[in-house]
Design a protein around this motif. Structure first.
Motif, PDB file in Angstrom:
ATOM      1  N   LEU A 184       0.844  -1.200   0.000  1.00 44.64           N
ATOM      2  CA  LEU A 184       0.000   0.000   0.000  1.00 44.64           C
ATOM      3  C   LEU A 184       0.877   1.247   0.000  1.00 44.64           C
ATOM      4  O   LEU A 184       1.958   1.268   0.582  1.00 44.64           O
ATOM      5  CB  LEU A 184      -0.938  -0.001   1.212  1.00 44.64           C
ATOM      6  CG  LEU A 184      -1.963  -1.150   1.256  1.00 44.64           C
ATOM      7  CD1 LEU A 184      -2.803  -1.054   2.533  1.00 44.64           C
ATOM      8  CD2 LEU A 184      -2.862  -1.153   0.027  1.00 44.64           C
ATOM      9  N   SER A 185       0.381   2.284  -0.641  1.00 45.54           N
ATOM     10  CA  SER A 185       1.168   3.502  -0.839  1.00 45.54           C
ATOM     11  C   SER A 185       1.006   4.480   0.315  1.00 45.54           C
ATOM     12  O   SER A 185       0.177   4.283   1.220  1.00 45.54           O
ATOM     13  CB  SER A 185       0.706   4.184  -2.135  1.00 45.54           C
ATOM     14  OG  SER A 185      -0.619   4.664  -1.954  1.00 45.54           O
ATOM     15  N   VAL A 186       1.784   5.551   0.241  1.00 46.73           N
ATOM     16  CA  VAL A 186       1.677   6.625   1.225  1.00 46.73           C
ATOM     17  C   VAL A 186       0.288   7.264   1.124  1.00 46.73           C
ATOM     18  O   VAL A 186      -0.330   7.603   2.136  1.00 46.73           O
ATOM     19  CB  VAL A 186       2.794   7.665   0.974  1.00 46.73           C
ATOM     20  CG1 VAL A 186       2.639   8.865   1.897  1.00 46.73           C
ATOM     21  CG2 VAL A 186       4.160   7.017   1.158  1.00 46.73           C
ATOM     22  N   LYS A 187      -0.216   7.373  -0.097  1.00 53.54           N
ATOM     23  CA  LYS A 187      -1.567   7.911  -0.254  1.00 53.54           C
ATOM     24  C   LYS A 187      -2.589   6.984   0.404  1.00 53.54           C
ATOM     25  O   LYS A 187      -3.504   7.448   1.097  1.00 53.54           O
ATOM     26  CB  LYS A 187      -1.902   8.106  -1.735  1.00 53.54           C
ATOM     27  CG  LYS A 187      -3.311   8.636  -1.934  1.00 53.54           C
ATOM     28  CD  LYS A 187      -3.663   8.939  -3.374  1.00 53.54           C
ATOM     29  CE  LYS A 187      -5.093   9.480  -3.456  1.00 53.54           C
ATOM     30  NZ  LYS A 187      -5.522   9.717  -4.834  1.00 53.54           N
ATOM     31  N   ASP A 188      -2.443   5.665   0.187  1.00 50.48           N
ATOM     32  CA  ASP A 188      -3.369   4.717   0.828  1.00 50.48           C
ATOM     33  C   ASP A 188      -3.388   4.913   2.347  1.00 50.48           C
ATOM     34  O   ASP A 188      -4.439   4.825   2.986  1.00 50.48           O
ATOM     35  CB  ASP A 188      -2.976   3.265   0.516  1.00 50.48           C
ATOM     36  CG  ASP A 188      -3.147   2.897  -0.956  1.00 50.48           C
ATOM     37  OD1 ASP A 188      -4.138   3.350  -1.568  1.00 50.48           O
ATOM     38  OD2 ASP A 188      -2.298   2.161  -1.497  1.00 50.48           O
TER      39      ASP A 188
END
Ligand code: HEM
Ligand SMILES: *[C@@H]1O[C@H](CO)[C@@H](O)[C@H](O)[C@H]1NC(C)=O
Ligand SMILES: *[C@@H]1O[C@H](CO)[C@@H](O)[C@H](O)[C@H]1NC(C)=O
Ligand SMILES: *[C@@H]1O[C@H](CO)[C@@H](O)[C@H](O)[C@H]1NC(C)=O
Ligand SMILES: *[C@@H]1O[C@H](CO)[C@@H](O)[C@H](O)[C@H]1NC(C)=O
Ligand SMILES: CC(=O)N[C@H]1CO[C@H](CO)[C@@H](O)[C@@H]1O
Length: 328
Positions: A184-188
């Protein structure tokens, strides 16, 4: 607002349906309409059964989505969070962070309704993914499609819940690392933390910020001093029982208020406040706070679809449990 939201939900669904339109499996082997032939009424049964509970107790939506999150972050979305401990094994359920997990009766009711209609077909991991989606949608929150075909794991280990789940005391470096380890990303991270717009917390998850924060009788400087006064009123030192609304006044409403709170330094956990310590998460918080969550509902759905694919078992891996609390 309402029409804006409806509009973004509709666009969102259309965009999502394109890649799935042919019923092609995604990279993880999940697909929409997986039970098309084997259990055609699955979505209606799940929704009706979940609605029976949510209409009586809307606050159950919070622990249900949290349960899906805890499932996915430990051994992937394989229903391991649903397994009971046995004589020889302490399951995830018995780990400290689970203590406030509730709503297992909803999962069990949905599962038994499905077993009546299509026995031995639908996994508990898929039941949990659908129930979490329906619970949020039923309280007029975000909506997302749920690609299906997860199978159930046979293993659930208490200590893995302690290491796999992000702690409320985590700093931004740790949170980003844990999310990255799940793909999962930083945005997630910024988006999914927005789930804290609903629900409640025990004082123990944040009282360290109110009393003796660094051992000098101090408080957490990243927390609004006025908010500290309010929280100290609710939570005395050593209180392990009291429950506090995470988004006071609107803890039953799935909206973007969380980002306003965090940007006002009123996020309840250090992990919430930590979103201000990274440029990307910080700008996401500010954007949602100032735009009244313009993209939040769509973003949340996108991130939930990603979260729902973590470490899934598909094909002939795992099993289809008969009862969600026990391996076959
Ligand atoms: C980013 C890392 C996260 C941390 C450190 C964290 C931590 C926590 C903690 C400590 C609680 C309160 C437990 C208690 O004391 O009773 C809580 C509650 C909750 N969390 Fe998170 N969480 C995180 C991410 C998420 C995600 C990704 C979701 C869902 C997508 C989620 C949904 C919830 C909900 C809905 C509640 C309220 C539960 C209830 O009302 O019973 N959290 N979280
Ligand atoms: C599983 O354990 C929970 C407590 O963690 C208990 O309430 C429940 O009755 C158990 N389920 C079954 C089917 O025994
Ligand atoms: C963040 O937390 C980790 C693990 O708890 C710790 O090792 C690290 O030093 C912390 N980083 C910062 C910048 O505080
Ligand atoms: C605060 O923490 C310090 C260091 O751990 C400890 O010596 C002190 O007794 C604590 N004070 C209170 C009021 O708990
Ligand atoms: C974050 O943004 C600030 C101000 O825009 C900038 O000075 C800083 O270098 C950025 N930090 C990182 C790690 O990108
Ligand atoms: C729902 C559930 O199973 N909760 C358990 C979480 O773990 C504690 C022990 O740490 C148990 O007492 C709870 O029953």
């Amino acid at each position: 607002m309402a029409s804006q939201k409806l509009f973004s939900v509709v666009i969102f669904q259309l965009l999502l349906l394109v890649p799935f339109a042919l019923g092609l499996p995604n990279a993880n082997g999940l697909k929409l309409g997986f039970y098309h032939k084997t259990c055609p009424s699955i979505e209606a049964i799940v929704k009706e059964t979940t609605a029976r509970f949510i209409s009586r107790a809307p606050t159950l939506a919070a622990p249900l989505i949290r349960m899906h999150f805890h499932d996915c972050f430990v051994r992937g979305c394989d229903g391991s969070v649903l397994l009971n401990s046995t004589k020889n094994n302490q399951a995830e359920k018995d780990a400290f962070p689970n203590q406030s997990l509730r709503g297992f009766q909803v999962i069990d009711a949905v599962k038994s309704a499905l077993e009546k209609r299509c026995p031995g077909v639908v996994s508990c991991a898929d039941v949990l993914a659908l129930v979490a989606r329906d619970a949020i949608s039923l309280i007029h929150g975000a909506f997302w499609v749920v690609p299906l075909g997860r199978r159930d794991g046979r293993v659930s280990i208490m200590t893995e819940a302690l290491t796999g789940l992000p702690p409320p005391f985590g700093n931004i470096t740790l949170l980003k690392a844990i999310f990255a380890s799940k793909g999962l990303s930083v945005k997630d991270l910024a988006v999914l933390s927005g789930a804290h717009t609903i629900g409640i917390s025990h004082c123990t998850s944040f009282t360290n910020r109110l009393y003796n924060f660094t051992g000098k009788g101090d408080t957490d400087p990243s927390l609004d001093p006025n908010y500290i006064v309010r929280l100290k009123n609710k939570c005395k030192p050593g209180d392990i029982k009291t429950l506090v609304e995470m988004d006071p006044g609107s803890f039953k409403t799935f909206d973007a208020d969380y980002y306003t709170l965090v940007s006002e330094r009123r996020g309840l956990f250090q992990s919430d406040a930590a979103l201000l310590d990274d440029n990307e998460t910080k700008s996401y918080v500010k954007l949602q706070a100032t735009s009244h969550g313009w993209t939040f509902m769509k973003d949340f759905g996108d991130s939930m679809i990603k979260m729902g694919q973590i470490g899934v078992l598909t094909g002939s891996s795992g099993e289809i449990r008969k009862q969600c609390a026990f391996v076959n």
